[in-house]
Write an enzyme that holds these catalytic residues in place. Structure first.
Site, short mmCIF file in Angstrom:
data_model
loop_
_atom_site.label_atom_id
_atom_site.label_comp_id
_atom_site.label_asym_id
_atom_site.label_seq_id
_atom_site.Cartn_x
_atom_site.Cartn_y
_atom_site.Cartn_z
N GLU A 1 0.93 -1.19 -0.08
CA GLU A 1 -0.05 0.15 -0.02
C GLU A 1 0.93 1.21 0.12
O GLU A 1 1.77 1.33 0.94
CB GLU A 1 -0.82 0.08 1.26
CG GLU A 1 -2.15 -0.93 1.43
CD GLU A 1 -2.82 -0.62 2.60
OE1 GLU A 1 -3.00 0.24 3.13
OE2 GLU A 1 -3.58 -1.70 2.83
N GLU B 1 -5.97 8.80 10.05
CA GLU B 1 -4.76 8.51 10.58
C GLU B 1 -4.47 8.72 11.91
O GLU B 1 -4.71 9.97 12.20
CB GLU B 1 -3.50 9.07 9.68
CG GLU B 1 -3.83 8.81 8.23
CD GLU B 1 -3.96 7.19 7.84
OE1 GLU B 1 -3.71 6.30 8.61
OE2 GLU B 1 -4.25 7.09 6.47
#
EC number: 4.2.1.20
Length: 259
Positions: A45, A56
């Site tokens: 990824e 995040e």
């Protein structure tokens, strides 16, 4: 369905590392891809940095900030992928945010990603109800738009799974990315709900940092995804991070294979 992604999971349990493009530099990111592939990574990824990455935690946020202040742009990431594809055919997916794709132009972004050899796209801030505008373009160019399911998805899991492509990203814990000491979610139950709706691989991410956790998660699914723990190594060692990341990925892949 993207052939490379499908084949990845046919080989057995997958280990999927995540890195932020351009942290510490795009040159190092390119070397990390080769090193992680050598260490056994099955699919990689690549995070395209964004100024407001809502899913995040602090580790990946920090990487985004460093990459952006280092001048990383979507076009520069695309150029790096072109270089990687001259040397490697490891399956790769972009992970970024809707805004990055929008501002580049959705069709232009997805068409370019397909042309340079990317296999999939993960947009954690696009809910199932809004995925169509991206999904239709992804299907047109043969890119898998990867669906995410969270522990709170419950009755939506079957619905999301039915329309999923590539693999289903099972979010192991609520909240943002980051390492966790304990993952308490019943992953097995989530995976079962997905498989009842569609025969599609499920990989578990968010919170996995140790080989023990990776083995445990892979035992209940088709693979483990790790981001923050790798991004931490990139932050800690900077331009010297490649051998450290390689060693870590190898240990994690070995653990996943034992599952």
């Amino acid at each position: 369905m993207n052939k490379r992604i499908t084949e990845t999971f046919e080989k057995g349990k997958a280990f999927i590392p995540f890195i932020t493009c351009g942290d510490p530099s795009l040159e190092v990111t390119e070397q990390l891809v080769y090193a992680m592939e050598e260490a056994g990574a099955d699919l990689i990824e690549l995070g395209i940095p964004f100024s407001d990455p809502t899913a995040e935690g602090t580790v990946i946020q920090g990487a985004n900030e460093r990459a952006l202040s280092g001048g990383v742009t979507t076009d520069k990431v695309f150029d790096m992928v072109i270089k990687i594809r001259k040397n490697s055919s490891v399956p790769m997916v972009f992970m970024t945010y809707a805004n990055v794709v929008f501002s580049y132009g959705t069709e232009r972004f997805i068409k370019t990603a397909a042309e340079i050899g990317m296999d999939g796209l993960i947009l954690p801030d696009v809910p199932y109800e809004e995925k169509e505008e991206f999904d239709s373009v992804c299907k047109k160019y043969g890119i898998d738009l990867i669906s995410l399911i969270a522990p709170t998805s419950h009755e939506r899991i079957a619905q999301i799974a039915k329309d999923a492509e590539g693999f289903v990203y099972c979010v192991s814990s609520l909240g943002v990315t980051g390492t966790r000491t304990n993952i308490t979610t019943d992953i097995g139950a989530m995976v079962k709900l997905v498989k009842q709706a569609k025969d599609i691989p499920c990989a578990v991410g968010f919170g996995i940092s140790t080989p023990e956790q990776a083995k445990k998660m892979a035992a209940q699914s088709d693979g483990a995804i790790v981001g923050s723990a790798i991004v931490k190594l990139c932050a800690q060692y900077g331009k010297d991070c490649v051998p450290h990341v390689k060693e870590y990925v190898k240990a994690m892949k070995d653990a996943v294979m034992e599952a």
